[in-house]
Enzyme design. Structure first.
Site, PDB file in Angstrom:
ATOM      1  N   GLU A 146       0.853 -13.401  12.121  1.00 17.77           N
ATOM      2  CA  GLU A 146       1.404 -12.247  12.838  1.00 17.77           C
ATOM      3  C   GLU A 146       1.345 -11.055  11.889  1.00 17.77           C
ATOM      4  O   GLU A 146       1.378 -11.224  10.665  1.00 17.77           O
ATOM      5  CB  GLU A 146       2.868 -12.523  13.225  1.00 17.77           C
ATOM      6  N   ASN A 162     -10.921  -2.557  -5.358  1.00 14.19           N
ATOM      7  CA  ASN A 162     -10.175  -1.551  -6.128  1.00 14.19           C
ATOM      8  C   ASN A 162     -10.860  -1.173  -7.451  1.00 14.19           C
ATOM      9  O   ASN A 162     -10.476  -0.191  -8.091  1.00 14.19           O
ATOM     10  CB  ASN A 162      -8.721  -1.999  -6.381  1.00 14.19           C
ATOM     11  N   ARG A 202      -0.564   9.121  -9.908  1.00 16.83           N
ATOM     12  CA  ARG A 202      -0.714   7.880  -9.136  1.00 16.83           C
ATOM     13  C   ARG A 202      -0.074   6.713  -9.883  1.00 16.83           C
ATOM     14  O   ARG A 202       0.544   5.834  -9.280  1.00 16.83           O
ATOM     15  CB  ARG A 202      -2.198   7.585  -8.881  1.00 16.83           C
ATOM     16  N   SER A 234      -7.371  -5.415  -5.187  1.00 17.47           N
ATOM     17  CA  SER A 234      -8.452  -6.045  -4.420  1.00 17.47           C
ATOM     18  C   SER A 234      -9.768  -5.998  -5.190  1.00 17.47           C
ATOM     19  O   SER A 234      -9.911  -5.228  -6.152  1.00 17.47           O
ATOM     20  CB  SER A 234      -8.620  -5.313  -3.081  1.00 17.47           C
ATOM     21  N   THR A 235     -10.733  -6.800  -4.724  1.00 18.39           N
ATOM     22  CA  THR A 235     -12.059  -6.771  -5.358  1.00 18.39           C
ATOM     23  C   THR A 235     -12.720  -5.404  -5.145  1.00 18.39           C
ATOM     24  O   THR A 235     -13.671  -5.065  -5.857  1.00 18.39           O
ATOM     25  CB  THR A 235     -12.976  -7.881  -4.789  1.00 18.39           C
ATOM     26  N   HIS A 274       2.519   3.544  -8.971  1.00 17.75           N
ATOM     27  CA  HIS A 274       2.330   2.110  -9.196  1.00 17.75           C
ATOM     28  C   HIS A 274       3.520   1.512  -9.960  1.00 17.75           C
ATOM     29  O   HIS A 274       3.955   0.399  -9.670  1.00 17.75           O
ATOM     30  CB  HIS A 274       1.035   1.835  -9.960  1.00 17.75           C
ATOM     31  N   ASP A 310       0.831  -1.212   0.000  1.00 20.27           N
ATOM     32  CA  ASP A 310       0.000   0.000   0.000  1.00 20.27           C
ATOM     33  C   ASP A 310       0.864   1.261   0.000  1.00 20.27           C
ATOM     34  O   ASP A 310       2.005   1.245   0.460  1.00 20.27           O
ATOM     35  CB  ASP A 310      -0.901  -0.035   1.251  1.00 20.27           C
ATOM     36  N   GLY A 311       0.292   2.340  -0.532  1.00 17.68           N
ATOM     37  CA  GLY A 311       0.943   3.650  -0.450  1.00 17.68           C
ATOM     38  C   GLY A 311       1.551   4.162  -1.745  1.00 17.68           C
ATOM     39  O   GLY A 311       2.220   5.199  -1.740  1.00 17.68           O
TER      40      GLY A 311
END
Ligand code: IPE
Ligand code: IPE
Ligand code: MG
Length: 231
Positions: free
Chosen positions: A195, A56, A21, A53-54, A25, A8-9
């Site tokens: 974790e 996105n 953006r 993701s679904t 990527h 992310d980010g």
């Protein structure tokens, strides 16, 4: 050891630099190589990368289209290297809504590496943990309809084997970059005892040093899986 990464980010990194953006990527895609290469040195034999993701699909079509093209070109660029290094590529997610071109290259990558056992690279594209469970439940329902399975025989293993990660170990460690502290629908079933490590570093700047910090943190965790620690 299985490590999952929520990369992310990219967007925030790009905005900070005054870039688009998409530039974020693209830089993010370049950061992946160093992490894959580091895995062998630290006993990581399975790496799952959350790329799309679904959820996105809610983004602007320009960003979505460019991301899909980036995934295609990434797979084309690295496929020979994956084959040379005996990396097995597994696709996690639904092929529904993906372009024919992307599906083709995904199929080529998974087919041409399926006999490899040295390192497992899972690419989660159009992936959602809930969607994966829905698809698994449908497969189970079909098996019951056809008489291959009895509802009384369903156990956790039945479900695990119907997931996209079938027969792989659950993630030991899930890393999320860029400061957000949530799963965002990543490996919902498989993360039951994972974790977590949250890094403030945005994905385009995540490197081997940051990866080692996460692995070092993991080393100090006590994992008792519900038992009394130390016994
Ligand atoms: C992660 O970076 C990559 C994808 C979700 C495709 P983001 O695009 O979410 O970057 P931010 O969160 O906007 O900074
Ligand atoms: C999660 O990042 C998905 C990927 C990294 C592919 P998002 O940026 O989409 O997640 P939210 O919207 O902040 O939860
Ligand atoms: Mg984000």
């Amino acid at each position: 050891m299985h490590v999952g990464i929520i990369m992310d980010g990219n967007g925030r990194w790009a905005s900070r630099k005054g870039l688009s953006r998409m530039a974020g990527h693209r830089k993010g895609a370049l950061a992946v190589e160093e992490i894959i290469k580091s895995c062998a040195n630290f006993g990581v034999d399975t790496l799952t990368l959350y790329a799309f993701s679904t959820e996105n699909w809610k983004r602007e079509s320009l960003e979505i289209d460019s991301l899909m093209t980036l995934f295609e070109s990434y797979l084309k660029k690295y496929l020979n290297e994956f084959i040379r290094n005996e990396i097995r590529i597994t696709f996690l997610g639904s092929r529904e809504k993906l372009s024919q071109k992307l599906i083709e290259i995904i199929n080529i990558a998974t087919e041409s590496t399926r006999h490899h056992t040295k390192f497992f690279l899972n690419l989660a594209i159009n992936y959602g943990g809930r969607d994966e469970i829905v698809r698994a439940v449908k497969k189970i329902a079909v098996d019951i309809e056809k008489g291959f399975l009895k509802s009384s025989d369903i156990d956790e293993n039945t479900i695990s084997l119907m997931l996209d990660t079938a027969s792989q170990a659950d993630p030991d460690l899930i890393i999320r970059t860029a400061g957000e502290q949530r799963l965002s629908n990543f490996l919902s079933w498989q993360s039951a005892y994972s974790e977590f490590y949250f890094s403030k570093t945005e994905w385009p700047e995540f490197n081997k040093t940051e990866f080692v910090k996460a692995l070092d943190s993991y080393k100090n965790r006590v994992r008792s899986f519900g038992a009394v620690a130390g016994e």
